[in-house]
Design an enzyme around this catalytic site. Structure first.
Site, PDB file in Angstrom:
ATOM      1  N   HIS A 262      27.355  63.424  44.800  1.00 52.03           N
ATOM      2  CA  HIS A 262      26.698  64.721  44.975  1.00 52.03           C
ATOM      3  C   HIS A 262      27.331  65.502  46.142  1.00 52.03           C
ATOM      4  O   HIS A 262      27.761  66.651  45.977  1.00 52.03           O
ATOM      5  CB  HIS A 262      25.199  64.487  45.228  1.00 52.03           C
ATOM      6  CG  HIS A 262      24.402  65.735  45.440  1.00 52.03           C
ATOM      7  ND1 HIS A 262      23.637  66.295  44.442  1.00 52.03           N
ATOM      8  CD2 HIS A 262      24.256  66.538  46.523  1.00 52.03           C
ATOM      9  CE1 HIS A 262      23.046  67.394  44.907  1.00 52.03           C
ATOM     10  NE2 HIS A 262      23.404  67.555  46.177  1.00 52.03           N
ATOM     11  N   GLU A 263      27.383  64.867  47.301  1.00 55.52           N
ATOM     12  CA  GLU A 263      27.914  65.569  48.480  1.00 55.52           C
ATOM     13  C   GLU A 263      29.410  65.858  48.328  1.00 55.52           C
ATOM     14  O   GLU A 263      29.900  66.870  48.835  1.00 55.52           O
ATOM     15  CB  GLU A 263      27.636  64.781  49.764  1.00 55.52           C
ATOM     16  CG  GLU A 263      26.149  64.513  50.056  1.00 55.52           C
ATOM     17  CD  GLU A 263      25.258  65.756  50.085  1.00 55.52           C
ATOM     18  OE1 GLU A 263      25.744  66.844  50.447  1.00 55.52           O
ATOM     19  OE2 GLU A 263      24.068  65.631  49.702  1.00 55.52           O
ATOM     20  N   HIS A 266      29.716  69.132  46.719  1.00 53.20           N
ATOM     21  CA  HIS A 266      29.590  70.226  47.699  1.00 53.20           C
ATOM     22  C   HIS A 266      30.902  70.396  48.466  1.00 53.20           C
ATOM     23  O   HIS A 266      31.359  71.510  48.700  1.00 53.20           O
ATOM     24  CB  HIS A 266      28.492  69.894  48.720  1.00 53.20           C
ATOM     25  CG  HIS A 266      27.086  70.118  48.230  1.00 53.20           C
ATOM     26  ND1 HIS A 266      26.656  71.324  47.744  1.00 53.20           N
ATOM     27  CD2 HIS A 266      26.000  69.286  48.173  1.00 53.20           C
ATOM     28  CE1 HIS A 266      25.361  71.233  47.413  1.00 53.20           C
ATOM     29  NE2 HIS A 266      24.943  69.999  47.652  1.00 53.20           N
ATOM     30  N   GLU A 292      24.661  74.118  44.886  1.00 49.36           N
ATOM     31  CA  GLU A 292      23.963  73.001  44.269  1.00 49.36           C
ATOM     32  C   GLU A 292      24.484  72.762  42.843  1.00 49.36           C
ATOM     33  O   GLU A 292      24.471  71.643  42.346  1.00 49.36           O
ATOM     34  CB  GLU A 292      22.461  73.310  44.261  1.00 49.36           C
ATOM     35  CG  GLU A 292      21.546  72.125  44.298  1.00 49.36           C
ATOM     36  CD  GLU A 292      21.841  71.091  45.377  1.00 49.36           C
ATOM     37  OE1 GLU A 292      22.353  71.457  46.453  1.00 49.36           O
ATOM     38  OE2 GLU A 292      21.564  69.910  45.126  1.00 49.36           O
TER      39      GLU A 292
HETATM   40 ZN    ZN Z   1      22.975  69.245  47.375  1.00 52.57          ZN
END
Ligand code: ZN
Length: 493
Positions: A262-263, A266, A292
């Site tokens: 997830h990160e 980003h 997101e």
């Molecule tokens: Zn996030």
């Protein structure tokens, strides 16, 4: 001297102060000892005051207005001026002493929240929350030129052009479609969950695997750092310094893996912003929702995809021979894709996630419409969890105290998470028409996917808005349709 040249020294100062504040924030969340917070908040308060002055002054305003009137400015320069004038207008109506006091409150409030959560004691956090709400209502009132609803002002901050009217419709359609699917989903057997979660995964080995995984996805360790924090997050200085955190748990190898993916999503966004704008006020992602969408794209569309794991699952098994040699790829995928209502947002699966967001969205609406007091909030929270997820938290720690966002006045942020999932599904649908995603994943070549995202989304930073980027990349306006279809397809299987 061109008009934009005149703005540059002000911009350098503004970006330097942003850098300093970001560094302190990163340090607070990762390395600083718990007792540092009160004294550090003094320094932060002073820097925030300087930042305020570096963004707004009569001098800067006249330069900005000169730039605005100059039609020889490039596209990026115009975007910087426009964005700056917007922050100018948002900030100049707030008295500097109130702005500084609010920033100091936020730091203390965050640490009060952490303590309250740890001790399951809402009363410790309540006075700070009350004050934060007071400030945010006051600030919104100062900013309110067009007689808008106060909450709409904050929704627009996180996602330009989005209002309660639009979000009510968005969430209603999700509710209608998702609740029936959820009712039909069968839980994964306890035996299978135990096969993965009843084991120990040494943290150092997890760290090594996650570092390898981040690199595999495209994380560049010459321009990035992975650290640890209670709640994983990403911090961006510029496209040559992007920091992410993850969180390790001895019994839960899955959580760290998906936090890292997830990160990394980003981070890949921030790495991809063009050099021309990276150290400017428009050098970050287009919006919270767009950010997101990138993290969820990698976490869900890529990371929970069987084909992604086919070539690399053996690597995970080799890393944790004792723990995973009897867990097949199919079993692993069943576990990482399971859906079941729970109480904790950050542990929620793809299907129930937006129900957690709906609870927060509805409560924020009530707060800004003066329909609830801070005393009543825990009970309202619990009632909504019962209504949407069929569960009532037994403690405030697993209820209203679970998220950090309200402690620093981050109202209006939560809907971005749900919007992000919807944008990710829409992008994925169109990207897979142009690129053979399955083939890329099988061949362990994620580059074409990252490149598509970079050229359609990442490079522009904040110079283009979410609505604009989505429409240009997919050929149609933002819609929840692909997200709903994606969830229905996936979970009706
Ligand atoms: Zn996030």
């Amino acid at each position: 001297m061109s008009t934009f040249e005149k703005l540059k020294p002000y911009m350098s100062k503004r970006m330097a102060l942003t850098h300093a504040l970001t560094a302190i924030n990163w340090d607070n969340e990762t390395e600083a000892p718990t007792n540092a917070v009160d004294l550090t908040s003094n320094a932060q308060g002073v820097l925030a005051g300087l930042y305020y002055e570096s963004v707004i002054s009569d001098e800067i305003k006249s330069v900005l207005l000169e730039c605005k009137a100059d039609d020889s400015l490039s596209f990026n320069e115009q975007a910087i001026v426009k964005s700056w004038l917007k922050s100018f207008e948002d900030l100049e109506v707030i008295p500097v002493d109130e702005y500084t006091a609010f920033n100091q409150l936020c730091v203390k409030s965050s640490s009060a929240w952490a303590k309250a959560k740890e001790e399951n004691n809402y009363e410790l956090f309540k006075p700070y929350l009350e004050k934060a709400i007071e400030y945010k209502k006051k600030f919104a009132t100062y900013r309110n030129k067009d007689n808008k609803a106060l909450y709409d002002i904050y929704l627009d901050d996180y996602e330009e052009g989005f209002t309660m009217e639009i979000l009510d419709e968005f969430f209603d359609s999700l509710k209608q479609e998702i609740v029936p699917v959820l009712a039909k989903v069968k839980p994964v057997s306890k035996g299978l969950n135990d096969k993965i979660y009843k084991k120990e995964y040494p943290i150092e080995t997890q760290k090594e695997f996650n570092k390898w995984l981040a690199t595999y996805l495209g994380f560049d360790f010459d321009k990035g750092v992975i650290s640890e924090s209670a709640h994983p997050f990403t911090t961006n200085f510029h496209n040559h310094d992007v920091r992410i955190t993850t969180h390790y748990n001895l019994h839960d190898v899955v959580n760290a893996i998906f936090s890292t993916i997830h990160e990394t999503g980003h981070a890949i966004y921030e790495f991809g912003v063009s050099d021309e704008i990276t150290q400017t006020p428009v050098g970050g992602g287009a919006s919270m929702g767009m950010h997101e969408s990138q993290s969820r794209f990698f976490e869900n569309m890529i990371g929970r995809n069987k084909t992604f794991w086919i070539p690399i699952y053996s690597k995970l098994q080799e890393t944790f021979k004792e723990q995973l040699s009897d867990v097949t790829l199919e079993e692993f995928l069943e576990v990482v894709n399971q859906a079941e209502p729970g109480l904790i947002r950050t542990e929620a699966d793809e299907l129930t996630y937006c129900l957690h967001i709906m609870v927060r969205y509805e409560i924020e609406k009530m707060i800004f419409n003066d329909e609830v007091t801070v005393d009543e909030l825990p009970a309202v929270w619990n009632a909504k969890y019962q209504e949407y997820l069929g569960l009532t938290p037994k403690t405030d720690t697993e209820g209203i105290l679970q998220d950090i966002h309200w402690s620093d006045g981050g109202f209006g942020y939560f809907p971005s998470y749900a919007l992000g999932s919807a944008i990710a599904a829409q992008l994925y649908y169109h990207l897979s028409k142009e690129i053979d995603v399955e083939e890329c994943l099988l061949n362990q070549n994620l580059k074409p996917i990252v490149e598509w995202l970079k050229s359609n989304i990442h490079q522009y930073g904040e110079t283009k808005k979410m609505k604009e980027l989505v429409e240009a990349a997919t050929g149609e306006p933002f819609t929840a349709t692909y997200y709903i279809e994606y969830l229905k397809n996936k979970y009706s299987k």
